[in-house]
Scaffold this motif. Structure first.
Motif, PDB file in Angstrom:
ATOM      1  N   ARG A   1       0.828  -1.201   0.000  1.00  0.00           N
ATOM      2  CA  ARG A   1       0.000   0.000   0.000  1.00  0.00           C
ATOM      3  C   ARG A   1       0.862   1.250   0.000  1.00  0.00           C
ATOM      4  O   ARG A   1       0.595   2.207  -0.728  1.00  0.00           O
ATOM      5  CB  ARG A   1      -0.909  -0.028   1.231  1.00  0.00           C
ATOM      6  CG  ARG A   1      -1.704   1.236   1.516  1.00  0.00           C
ATOM      7  CD  ARG A   1      -2.520   1.704   0.336  1.00  0.00           C
ATOM      8  NE  ARG A   1      -3.304   0.611  -0.211  1.00  0.00           N
ATOM      9  CZ  ARG A   1      -3.836   0.629  -1.419  1.00  0.00           C
ATOM     10  NH1 ARG A   1      -3.633   1.674  -2.209  1.00  0.00           N
ATOM     11  NH2 ARG A   1      -4.533  -0.405  -1.865  1.00  0.00           N
ATOM     12  N   LEU A   2       1.925   1.254   0.796  1.00  0.00           N
ATOM     13  CA  LEU A   2       2.829   2.402   0.827  1.00  0.00           C
ATOM     14  C   LEU A   2       3.494   2.612  -0.532  1.00  0.00           C
ATOM     15  O   LEU A   2       3.649   3.754  -0.990  1.00  0.00           O
ATOM     16  CB  LEU A   2       3.891   2.202   1.908  1.00  0.00           C
ATOM     17  CG  LEU A   2       3.407   2.277   3.359  1.00  0.00           C
ATOM     18  CD1 LEU A   2       4.551   1.912   4.315  1.00  0.00           C
ATOM     19  CD2 LEU A   2       2.881   3.670   3.684  1.00  0.00           C
ATOM     20  N   GLN A   3       3.886   1.521  -1.177  1.00  0.00           N
ATOM     21  CA  GLN A   3       4.542   1.624  -2.488  1.00  0.00           C
ATOM     22  C   GLN A   3       3.573   2.160  -3.541  1.00  0.00           C
ATOM     23  O   GLN A   3       3.948   2.997  -4.372  1.00  0.00           O
ATOM     24  CB  GLN A   3       5.091   0.256  -2.898  1.00  0.00           C
ATOM     25  CG  GLN A   3       6.258  -0.221  -2.049  1.00  0.00           C
ATOM     26  CD  GLN A   3       6.645  -1.655  -2.347  1.00  0.00           C
ATOM     27  OE1 GLN A   3       5.839  -2.448  -2.822  1.00  0.00           O
ATOM     28  NE2 GLN A   3       7.896  -2.001  -2.058  1.00  0.00           N
TER      29      GLN A   3
ATOM     30  N   ASP B   1       0.913   4.042  -3.002  1.00  0.00           N
ATOM     31  CA  ASP B   1       0.652   5.449  -2.695  1.00  0.00           C
ATOM     32  C   ASP B   1       1.810   6.336  -3.149  1.00  0.00           C
ATOM     33  O   ASP B   1       1.596   7.430  -3.686  1.00  0.00           O
ATOM     34  CB  ASP B   1       0.419   5.628  -1.190  1.00  0.00           C
ATOM     35  CG  ASP B   1      -0.901   5.028  -0.733  1.00  0.00           C
ATOM     36  OD1 ASP B   1      -1.754   4.759  -1.593  1.00  0.00           O
ATOM     37  OD2 ASP B   1      -1.072   4.830   0.481  1.00  0.00           O
TER      38      ASP B   1
END
Length: 266
Positions: free
Chosen positions: A70-72, A74
């Protein structure tokens, strides 16, 4: 006003596609929409207990971390949005950004239905021959072609600022006239010579081609077109998507490894 949808390469979102669009904007007013598509299949895959991430080296692997994924995603979306914000300032035109989620081909086809042109960036040198947003790039051609309205396609292959000419393919169709107009506009914008080659279908009767012979090169198949591109080193190849072209050229095969950028008109 031309409505242009731009999808950068998620593996290497460079500015080459925006440089190509800048050339288009010098000859016509445009409204640009940048798009980032989050593949639902990848998100669902990450939740499976046996899903693993394998690095490019293939030496090590690890369990997929949904939070890290999810961080990647985003971070990639923010990088896209920043690129389009810079384009808005540079091009001084209307630029919007859309983040979509779902099946890549379905979402792209739906977004393209409202557009006149779809620009797809491929960073061949930075990211190599690999899937684009989780799908093979040449499948995008079929996805757009199956849409509800005719939409032009421009595959921008990194680096854009290369090549010595703009090459247009003429098969004698009405769509060839539009392809030639686009090729001439791009050549003028980038101050490059325009070259025209004729597609001659060997299966057609000799007397059916009523085009004037301007002395330009002729091609009969994909191998001949590839050889011509090697000789002429075009920055951009512009061709019409017609039954005559598809009878002689496999467009999916053409897009799989041709270094030159490719514009497909309808």
């Amino acid at each position: 006003m031309r409505r242009i949808l731009i999808a950068l390469d998620p593996a290497a979102p460079r500015s080459d596609a925006l440089e190509a669009v800048a050339a288009l904007c010098r000859s016509t007013e445009a409204e640009l929409t940048g798009v980032f598509i989050e593949d639902d299949n990848l998100s669902r895959l990450a939740t499976l207990p046996f899903a693993r991430e394998v690095r490019v080296t293939g030496v090590t692997s690890r369990t997929l971390d949904t939070a890290l994924l999810r961080l990647q995603l985003d971070a990639c979306a923010r990088e896209f949005e920043q690129a389009f914000e810079q384009a808005r300032v540079r091009l001084r035109t209307r630029v919007s950004f859309r983040r979509l989620r779902g099946d890549v081909l379905v979402e792209l086809r739906q977004a393209a239905a409202e557009m006149d042109l779809v620009v797809v960036a491929r960073s061949l040198k930075s990211a190599g021959l690999r899937t684009w947003f989780g799908v093979a790039p040449e499948r995008l051609l079929d996805a757009i072609a199956e849409g509800p309205a005719p939409v032009g396609l421009l595959f921008v292959h990194e680096p854009w600022a290369s090549g010595r000419a703009v090459l247009a393919l003429d098969d004698g169709s009405e769509a060839s006239t539009r392809a030639l107009e686009q090729a001439r506009a791009m050549a003028d914008a980038d101050q490059l010579p325009l070259e025209v080659c004729r597609l001659v279908n060997p299966a057609a009767a000799a007397g059916n081609d009523d085009r004037e012979d301007d002395g330009g090169p002729e091609v009969h198949d994909l191998a001949g077109l590839r050889r011509l591109c090697m000789e002429r080193d075009p920055r951009l190849l512009v061709l019409p998507d017609t039954p005559g072209v598809r009878a002689c050229l496999d467009l999916r095969d053409l897009l799989s490894d041709l270094p030159a950028s490719v514009a497909i008109t309808r």
